[in-house]
Design a protein around this motif. Sequence first.
Motif, PDB file in Angstrom:
ATOM      1  N   ALA A   1       0.777  -1.164   0.162  1.00 23.42           N
ATOM      2  CA  ALA A   1       0.160   0.030  -0.080  1.00 23.42           C
ATOM      3  C   ALA A   1       0.829   1.353   0.135  1.00 23.42           C
ATOM      4  CB  ALA A   1      -0.982  -0.080   1.274  1.00 23.42           C
ATOM      5  N   ARG A   2       2.113   1.130   0.592  1.00 30.26           N
ATOM      6  CA  ARG A   2       3.097   2.322   0.677  1.00 30.26           C
ATOM      7  C   ARG A   2       3.858   2.547  -0.624  1.00 30.26           C
ATOM      8  NH1 ARG A   2       2.945   0.560   5.912  1.00 30.26           N
ATOM      9  NH2 ARG A   2       4.884  -0.813   5.406  1.00 30.26           N
ATOM     10  N   MET A   3       3.785   1.577  -1.232  1.00 28.31           N
ATOM     11  CA  MET A   3       4.649   1.533  -2.491  1.00 28.31           C
ATOM     12  C   MET A   3       4.213   2.749  -3.496  1.00 28.31           C
ATOM     13  SD  MET A   3       5.305  -1.501  -5.266  1.00 28.31           S
ATOM     14  CE  MET A   3       3.672  -1.671  -5.810  1.00 28.31           C
ATOM     15  N   PRO A   4       5.347   3.500  -4.097  1.00 23.16           N
ATOM     16  CA  PRO A   4       4.769   4.517  -4.870  1.00 23.16           C
ATOM     17  C   PRO A   4       4.300   3.714  -6.269  1.00 23.16           C
ATOM     18  CG  PRO A   4       7.012   4.886  -4.224  1.00 23.16           C
ATOM     19  CD  PRO A   4       6.500   3.502  -3.654  1.00 23.16           C
ATOM     20  N   TRP A   5       3.309   4.605  -6.715  1.00 24.21           N
ATOM     21  CA  TRP A   5       2.623   4.079  -8.109  1.00 24.21           C
ATOM     22  C   TRP A   5       3.721   3.557  -9.322  1.00 24.21           C
ATOM     23  CZ3 TRP A   5       3.195   6.044 -12.641  1.00 24.21           C
ATOM     24  CH2 TRP A   5       3.662   7.468 -12.862  1.00 24.21           C
ATOM     25  N   TRP A   6       4.903   4.286  -9.067  1.00 21.49           N
ATOM     26  CA  TRP A   6       5.729   4.203 -10.532  1.00 21.49           C
ATOM     27  C   TRP A   6       6.915   3.175  -9.799  1.00 21.49           C
ATOM     28  CZ3 TRP A   6       9.799   5.309  -7.461  1.00 21.49           C
ATOM     29  CH2 TRP A   6       9.906   6.433  -6.597  1.00 21.49           C
ATOM     30  N   ALA A   7       6.882   2.781  -8.848  1.00 24.04           N
ATOM     31  CA  ALA A   7       8.097   1.620  -8.346  1.00 24.04           C
ATOM     32  C   ALA A   7       7.988   0.457  -9.442  1.00 24.04           C
ATOM     33  CB  ALA A   7       7.780   1.447  -6.962  1.00 24.04           C
ATOM     34  N   PRO A   8       6.820  -0.073  -9.855  1.00 18.77           N
ATOM     35  CA  PRO A   8       7.045  -1.194 -10.651  1.00 18.77           C
ATOM     36  C   PRO A   8       7.564  -1.042 -11.963  1.00 18.77           C
ATOM     37  CG  PRO A   8       4.902  -1.328  -9.509  1.00 18.77           C
ATOM     38  CD  PRO A   8       5.691   0.174  -9.255  1.00 18.77           C
ATOM     39  N   LEU A   9       7.535   0.313 -12.268  1.00 15.14           N
ATOM     40  CA  LEU A   9       7.937   0.517 -13.932  1.00 15.14           C
ATOM     41  C   LEU A   9       9.544   0.540 -14.004  1.00 15.14           C
ATOM     42  CD1 LEU A   9       5.209   3.352 -14.326  1.00 15.14           C
ATOM     43  CD2 LEU A   9       5.170   0.940 -14.995  1.00 15.14           C
ATOM     44  N   GLY A  10      10.140   0.229 -13.171  1.00 19.68           N
ATOM     45  CA  GLY A  10      11.682   0.181 -13.292  1.00 19.68           C
ATOM     46  C   GLY A  10      12.097  -0.681 -14.361  1.00 19.68           C
ATOM     47  N   GLY A  11      11.410  -1.907 -14.376  1.00 17.63           N
ATOM     48  CA  GLY A  11      11.916  -2.933 -15.661  1.00 17.63           C
ATOM     49  C   GLY A  11      11.542  -2.283 -16.981  1.00 17.63           C
ATOM     50  N   VAL A  12      10.510  -1.639 -17.073  1.00 17.73           N
ATOM     51  CA  VAL A  12       9.843  -0.972 -18.314  1.00 17.73           C
ATOM     52  C   VAL A  12      11.028  -0.065 -18.757  1.00 17.73           C
ATOM     53  CG1 VAL A  12       8.178   0.282 -19.651  1.00 17.73           C
ATOM     54  CG2 VAL A  12       7.604  -1.424 -17.891  1.00 17.73           C
ATOM     55  N   THR A  13      11.388   0.740 -17.811  1.00 16.95           N
ATOM     56  CA  THR A  13      12.414   1.649 -18.204  1.00 16.95           C
ATOM     57  C   THR A  13      13.703   1.071 -18.544  1.00 16.95           C
ATOM     58  OG1 THR A  13      13.257   1.974 -15.810  1.00 16.95           O
ATOM     59  CG2 THR A  13      11.458   3.362 -16.548  1.00 16.95           C
ATOM     60  N   GLY A  14      14.190   0.055 -18.108  1.00 16.80           N
ATOM     61  CA  GLY A  14      15.372  -0.865 -18.336  1.00 16.80           C
ATOM     62  C   GLY A  14      14.981  -1.386 -19.876  1.00 16.80           C
ATOM     63  N   ALA A  15      14.031  -1.704 -20.001  1.00 20.08           N
ATOM     64  CA  ALA A  15      13.593  -2.231 -21.380  1.00 20.08           C
ATOM     65  C   ALA A  15      14.073  -1.570 -22.425  1.00 20.08           C
ATOM     66  CB  ALA A  15      12.272  -2.816 -21.279  1.00 20.08           C
ATOM     67  N   VAL A  16      13.703  -0.070 -22.355  1.00 17.32           N
ATOM     68  CA  VAL A  16      13.776   0.648 -23.232  1.00 17.32           C
ATOM     69  C   VAL A  16      15.321   0.701 -23.733  1.00 17.32           C
ATOM     70  CG1 VAL A  16      13.802   3.379 -23.854  1.00 17.32           C
ATOM     71  CG2 VAL A  16      12.007   2.124 -22.704  1.00 17.32           C
ATOM     72  N   ALA A  17      16.129   0.848 -22.676  1.00 19.38           N
ATOM     73  CA  ALA A  17      17.609   0.618 -22.914  1.00 19.38           C
ATOM     74  C   ALA A  17      18.129  -0.579 -23.529  1.00 19.38           C
ATOM     75  CB  ALA A  17      18.346   0.976 -21.495  1.00 19.38           C
ATOM     76  N   VAL A  18      17.515  -1.718 -23.216  1.00 20.69           N
ATOM     77  CA  VAL A  18      18.065  -3.115 -23.546  1.00 20.69           C
ATOM     78  C   VAL A  18      17.662  -2.755 -25.166  1.00 20.69           C
ATOM     79  CG1 VAL A  18      17.174  -5.400 -23.892  1.00 20.69           C
ATOM     80  CG2 VAL A  18      17.891  -4.406 -21.651  1.00 20.69           C
ATOM     81  N   PHE A  19      16.240  -2.451 -25.472  1.00 21.43           N
ATOM     82  CA  PHE A  19      15.786  -2.205 -26.855  1.00 21.43           C
ATOM     83  C   PHE A  19      16.618  -1.234 -27.668  1.00 21.43           C
ATOM     84  CE2 PHE A  19      12.957  -0.987 -30.383  1.00 21.43           C
ATOM     85  CZ  PHE A  19      12.553  -2.377 -30.851  1.00 21.43           C
ATOM     86  N   ALA A  20      17.089  -0.256 -27.064  1.00 21.78           N
ATOM     87  CA  ALA A  20      17.765   0.892 -27.944  1.00 21.78           C
ATOM     88  C   ALA A  20      19.292  -0.094 -28.397  1.00 21.78           C
ATOM     89  CB  ALA A  20      17.929   2.144 -27.191  1.00 21.78           C
ATOM     90  N   GLY A  21      19.828  -0.415 -27.335  1.00 19.88           N
ATOM     91  CA  GLY A  21      21.095  -1.159 -27.623  1.00 19.88           C
ATOM     92  C   GLY A  21      21.007  -2.203 -28.617  1.00 19.88           C
TER      93      GLY A  21
END
Length: 148
Positions: free
Chosen positions: A67-87
């Motif tokens: 319940a205390r987790m920020p809404w954006w916390a689970p999105l870290g993997g998606v942000t990493g995926a952008v870097a993986v895809f770019a590479g």
Amino acid sequence: MNASWAFPFIFVAGMLQAVGAVMNGALNRSMVNPWLATSISFLLVLFLAIGLFACMPRPLPTVGDVARMPWWAPLGGVTGAVAVFAGLLLIRKLGAGPVNGATITANIIASLLIDHFGLLHMAPHALNPYRIAGAGLMIAGVTLIARF
């Protein structure tokens, strides 16, 4: 983990990230479709994570933790995926040095801004001339690597 292992561990992780980018480029070349290559890459990570969780299922979060987790916390993997895809798409065209150098330099610049403004619940760590000079040297270094 003992703090004396932090920087060697990060150093090895950074080296593996550079190798992984080249591996992903080869995967993309073999699979032809970058979305399929990305899916294969992340499915392997998912299976590894599930296997490790099955071996070490504790601790588990409480309802309050979730319940205390920020809404954006689970999105870290998606942000990493952008870097993986770019590479994955650009490593063969630009080379490992420029792609990884630009990725790391962009990471440094974003990290300095996150620290300076205390974004994403990070404790503020003000910009200063030395940190700005370090970012400038990163930019200069990547420019040299990409050019020559």
